[in-house]
Design an enzyme around this catalytic site. Structure first.
Site, mmCIF file in Angstrom:
data_model
loop_
_atom_site.group_PDB
_atom_site.id
_atom_site.type_symbol
_atom_site.label_atom_id
_atom_site.label_comp_id
_atom_site.label_asym_id
_atom_site.label_seq_id
_atom_site.Cartn_x
_atom_site.Cartn_y
_atom_site.Cartn_z
ATOM 1 C CG HIS A 118 4.033 4.541 5.367
ATOM 2 N ND1 HIS A 118 3.116 5.095 6.236
ATOM 3 C CD2 HIS A 118 3.607 3.266 5.147
ATOM 4 C CE1 HIS A 118 2.200 4.193 6.539
ATOM 5 N NE2 HIS A 118 2.462 3.074 5.882
ATOM 6 C CG HIS A 153 -0.334 0.116 2.538
ATOM 7 N ND1 HIS A 153 -0.036 -0.996 3.290
ATOM 8 C CD2 HIS A 153 0.054 1.181 3.286
ATOM 9 C CE1 HIS A 153 0.518 -0.629 4.431
ATOM 10 N NE2 HIS A 153 0.585 0.698 4.449
ATOM 11 C CD GLU A 168 3.553 -0.546 7.264
ATOM 12 O OE1 GLU A 168 3.013 -1.124 8.222
ATOM 13 O OE2 GLU A 168 2.925 0.183 6.473
#
Length: 134
Positions: free
Chosen positions: A79, A7, A130
């Site tokens: 992010h 994502h 991440e």
């Protein structure tokens, strides 16, 4: 080592307003808001055919995205999240290459109920990364 893009996270000052943009203007399918008190955010996921967009709103006083929104009051990309097969092996490999893992270096359970780690943006072309175990 990295797998697919899981994502892209976008910090927003108002989650419902952000959701309305994606739902109304783009016709996107969205999840219900999910509070993540351990991470200091409430999230809504926008489902796309090949990945997801994660809309993030601060939750509580100590939200890690509050400072980001102070610098970017309209919101913005916070992010990117990549999947890895083995988060501990990925962490150890990256640390061996000089990358900095944020926090205490131990995976936490993320919004998808899977282990996640964050990597310092200065080590990745100015982008907070991440990692999520696939």
């Amino acid at each position: 080592m990295i797998g697919r893009l899981n994502h892209v996270a976008i910090a927003v000052p108002d989650l419902e307003a952000g959701a309305a943009v994606y739902r109304g203007m783009l016709g996107a399918e969205l999840s219900e808001p999910v509070p993540q008190p351990k991470h200091g955010v409430t999230v809504i996921f926008v489902t796309l055919p090949n990945t997801k967009i994660e809309l993030l709103e601060p939750l509580g006083e100590g939200s890690p995205i509050a400072a980001f929104l102070e610098r970017n009051p309209s919101g913005g990309i916070h992010h990117v999240c990549y999947e890895v097969d083995d988060i501990l092996a990925a962490r150890d490999h990256l640390k061996g290459q000089g990358a900095r893992v944020l926090g205490d270096g131990e995976p936490k359970i993320g919004a998808h109920d899977k282990p996640v780690l964050f990597l310092h943006p200065k080590d990745f072309c100015g982008t907070l990364v991440e990692l999520e175990q696939a």
